[in-house]
Motif scaffolding. Structure first.
Motif, mmCIF file in Angstrom:
data_model
loop_
_atom_site.group_PDB
_atom_site.id
_atom_site.type_symbol
_atom_site.label_atom_id
_atom_site.label_comp_id
_atom_site.label_asym_id
_atom_site.label_seq_id
_atom_site.Cartn_x
_atom_site.Cartn_y
_atom_site.Cartn_z
ATOM 1 N N UNK A 108 0.824 -1.213 0.000
ATOM 2 C CA UNK A 108 0.000 0.000 0.000
ATOM 3 C C UNK A 108 0.857 1.261 0.000
ATOM 4 N N UNK A 109 1.974 1.250 0.761
ATOM 5 C CA UNK A 109 2.872 2.409 0.774
ATOM 6 C C UNK A 109 3.515 2.623 -0.597
ATOM 7 N N UNK A 110 3.927 1.537 -1.229
ATOM 8 C CA UNK A 110 4.528 1.643 -2.559
ATOM 9 C C UNK A 110 3.515 2.156 -3.575
ATOM 10 N N UNK A 111 2.277 1.673 -3.491
ATOM 11 C CA UNK A 111 1.226 2.160 -4.394
ATOM 12 C C UNK A 111 0.954 3.643 -4.176
ATOM 13 N N UNK A 112 0.969 4.089 -2.921
ATOM 14 C CA UNK A 112 0.752 5.512 -2.621
ATOM 15 C C UNK A 112 1.880 6.368 -3.190
ATOM 16 N N UNK A 113 3.133 5.899 -3.031
ATOM 17 C CA UNK A 113 4.272 6.644 -3.588
ATOM 18 C C UNK A 113 4.177 6.727 -5.109
ATOM 19 N N UNK A 114 3.827 5.620 -5.743
ATOM 20 C CA UNK A 114 3.713 5.621 -7.198
ATOM 21 C C UNK A 114 2.585 6.525 -7.680
ATOM 22 N N UNK A 115 1.471 6.531 -6.961
ATOM 23 C CA UNK A 115 0.348 7.393 -7.328
ATOM 24 C C UNK A 115 0.746 8.861 -7.197
ATOM 25 N N UNK A 116 1.403 9.198 -6.102
ATOM 26 C CA UNK A 116 1.832 10.586 -5.880
ATOM 27 C C UNK A 116 2.850 11.006 -6.936
ATOM 28 N N UNK A 117 3.779 10.148 -7.270
ATOM 29 C CA UNK A 117 4.782 10.457 -8.292
ATOM 30 C C UNK A 117 4.116 10.657 -9.648
#
Length: 84
Positions: free
Chosen positions: A62-71
């Motif tokens: 979930x943290x990785x998905x959030x970082x990718x979405x923000x990027x």
């Protein structure tokens, strides 16, 4: 008695006390984390599948998905991204 049998007998007599000591004081066993399964529908599919991970693994995903979405949202806005 054969030489092999005598050798095995001698080794077992020497090792028996050490094994008995270890049996009286077992090492702590780490508890395995419980798996949590979720139904996930991959992009481009209408068929959901079950995916199982530990709670820690789900948190990392979930943290990785959030970082990718923000990027992805910051692309083209002059802000640095982690995707480049």
């Amino acid at each position: 008695m054969s030489l092999k049998f005598s050798l095995v007998l001698a080794v077992s007599l020497v090792a028996a006390p050490a094994l008995a000591q270890d049996a009286g004081n077992p090492a702590p066993v780490e508890a395995k984390e419980k798996k949590v399964c979720r139904r996930v529908t991959p992009t481009g599919s209408i068929v959901a599948k079950s995916v199982c991970h530990t709670k820690a693994e789900w948190k990392q995903i979930e943290e990785e998905n959030s970082r990718n979405t923000e990027a992805f949202r910051n692309r083209g806005k002059g802000r640095p991204t982690d995707l480049e």
